[in-house]
Scaffold this motif. Structure first.
Motif, PDB file in Angstrom:
ATOM      1  N   THR A 252       7.552   9.046  -0.621  1.00  0.00           N
ATOM      2  CA  THR A 252       6.187   8.296  -0.567  1.00  0.00           C
ATOM      3  C   THR A 252       6.470   7.432  -1.564  1.00  0.00           C
ATOM      4  O   THR A 252       6.905   7.282  -2.889  1.00  0.00           O
ATOM      5  CB  THR A 252       5.274   9.250  -1.051  1.00  0.00           C
ATOM      6  OG1 THR A 252       4.992  10.454  -0.105  1.00  0.00           O
ATOM      7  CG2 THR A 252       3.759   8.568  -1.300  1.00  0.00           C
TER       8      THR A 252
ATOM      9  N   THR B 177       4.375   6.964   3.034  1.00  0.00           N
ATOM     10  CA  THR B 177       5.274   7.910   3.190  1.00  0.00           C
ATOM     11  C   THR B 177       5.924   7.905   4.323  1.00  0.00           C
ATOM     12  O   THR B 177       5.429   7.667   5.661  1.00  0.00           O
ATOM     13  CB  THR B 177       4.572   9.429   3.398  1.00  0.00           C
ATOM     14  OG1 THR B 177       3.773   9.558   2.059  1.00  0.00           O
ATOM     15  CG2 THR B 177       5.347  10.292   3.517  1.00  0.00           C
TER      16      THR B 177
ATOM     17  N   GLN C  47       4.731   3.990  -3.642  1.00  0.00           N
ATOM     18  CA  GLN C  47       3.614   3.762  -3.915  1.00  0.00           C
ATOM     19  C   GLN C  47       3.323   2.356  -3.995  1.00  0.00           C
ATOM     20  O   GLN C  47       4.390   1.349  -4.004  1.00  0.00           O
ATOM     21  CB  GLN C  47       3.615   3.985  -5.459  1.00  0.00           C
ATOM     22  CG  GLN C  47       3.549   5.518  -5.963  1.00  0.00           C
ATOM     23  CD  GLN C  47       2.673   6.239  -5.233  1.00  0.00           C
ATOM     24  OE1 GLN C  47       1.678   5.992  -5.142  1.00  0.00           O
ATOM     25  NE2 GLN C  47       2.996   7.570  -4.688  1.00  0.00           N
ATOM     26  N   ALA C  48       2.009   1.738  -3.911  1.00  0.00           N
ATOM     27  CA  ALA C  48       1.868   0.261  -3.978  1.00  0.00           C
ATOM     28  C   ALA C  48       2.368  -0.301  -5.099  1.00  0.00           C
ATOM     29  O   ALA C  48       2.294   0.261  -6.032  1.00  0.00           O
ATOM     30  CB  ALA C  48       0.318   0.133  -3.929  1.00  0.00           C
TER      31      ALA C  48
ATOM     32  N   HIS D 232       0.880  -1.148   0.042  1.00  0.00           N
ATOM     33  CA  HIS D 232      -0.182   0.135   0.098  1.00  0.00           C
ATOM     34  C   HIS D 232       1.013   1.197  -0.264  1.00  0.00           C
ATOM     35  O   HIS D 232       2.151   1.322   0.614  1.00  0.00           O
ATOM     36  CB  HIS D 232      -0.799   0.014   1.253  1.00  0.00           C
ATOM     37  CG  HIS D 232      -0.028  -0.091   2.614  1.00  0.00           C
ATOM     38  ND1 HIS D 232      -0.045  -1.260   3.013  1.00  0.00           N
ATOM     39  CD2 HIS D 232       0.508   0.722   3.406  1.00  0.00           C
ATOM     40  CE1 HIS D 232       0.636  -0.964   4.069  1.00  0.00           C
ATOM     41  NE2 HIS D 232       1.036   0.168   4.330  1.00  0.00           N
ATOM     42  N   THR D 233       0.205   2.229  -0.732  1.00  0.00           N
ATOM     43  CA  THR D 233       1.124   3.686  -0.472  1.00  0.00           C
ATOM     44  C   THR D 233       1.325   4.073   0.938  1.00  0.00           C
ATOM     45  O   THR D 233       0.658   4.047   1.722  1.00  0.00           O
ATOM     46  CB  THR D 233       0.463   4.519  -1.631  1.00  0.00           C
ATOM     47  OG1 THR D 233       0.191   4.028  -2.750  1.00  0.00           O
ATOM     48  CG2 THR D 233       1.035   5.853  -1.574  1.00  0.00           C
TER      49      THR D 233
END
Length: 235
Positions: free
Chosen positions: A162, A101, A164-165, A98-99
């Motif tokens: 960040t 940060t 990303q998935a 999952h995304t």
């Protein structure tokens, strides 16, 4: 049911047709019911996975980890004796589900490194991210023997990113010239091998020293697949 065999020119009657329609409708209903069950089970798995992974997040702030803290019940060293000088270049990573940060790497030292002669130990560690486990660029690093000469949580900070998935994150480290090797929290042996090249991946190369790889390729032929997965978390 068994479909009847008819010769050419045979006219299909109501008795032939209706059982076929009923059987088709029954099978369609069964398929719909099975699809509903599969969807329900999938939803439950997603809920359970979220609850399982959020446990460490809620208690400790871990946003992403190789395994949960409760699964890291074993240990592993990362260097040979001082006489050998060089250590095990060790790397591990995972596909991000999952995304997220993050700006901090966490690992846990269960045993402190030590060296008693003039050849002081060295330790280098890097954090990586990229489109796959075969192609990750370094986004943060640190070095120094003092990082591994006491037990407890090792925390390495880096510029906030960040991820990303579907992207990959990884860690590479090497310790040399320690008479007593640093010891790390890991899973028991062989618990992650079914996920190699898919999710969690842990590898090593013996008789190595710094500098670290950049980029990092966990699928390079130089690596030997490890039997344990090192615990690490990003926060």
């Amino acid at each position: 049911m068994t479909l009847p065999t008819r010769s050419d020119g045979y006219t299909i009657t109501e008795n032939d047709w209706n059982p076929l329609v009923e059987a088709t409708n029954t099978n369609t209903d069964d398929i719909s019911a099975n699809a509903s069950d599969i969807s329900a089970h999938s939803s439950r798995l997603d809920t359970l996975e979220a609850a399982y992974t959020s446990y460490d997040h809620a208690l400790y702030g871990d946003k992403l980890s190789s395994v949960s803290r409760r699964e890291a019940t074993s240990t592993e060293t990362t260097t040979a004796s001082d006489d050998a000088g060089e250590g095990y270049l060790t790397a591990f990573g995972l596909i991000v589900p999952h995304t997220v940060t993050v700006s901090e790497l966490r690992m846990y030292l269960t045993g402190a490194a030590a060296s008693t002669d003039a050849d002081s130990g060295t330790f280098d560690i890097g954090v990586y991210r990229g489109p796959s486990l075969s192609d990750m660029a370094q986004v943060g690093s640190d070095f120094g023997a003092s990082l591994v000469t006491s037990t407890g949580m090792l925390m390495i900070t880096f510029s906030e990113i960040t991820i990303q998935a579907g992207e990959a994150v990884g860690v590479e480290m090497v310790a040399t010239n320690f008479e007593t090797s640093p010891i790390w929290a890991t899973t028991p042996a062989a618990t992650h091998t079914g996920l190699v090249n898919a999710q969690n991946h842990s590898v090593y190369q013996s008789a190595q020293s710094y500098p670290l790889d950049d980029p990092l390729n966990l699928n390079d032929s130089k690596w030997t697949t490890a039997a344990k997965m090192f615990w690490f978390a990003l926060a």
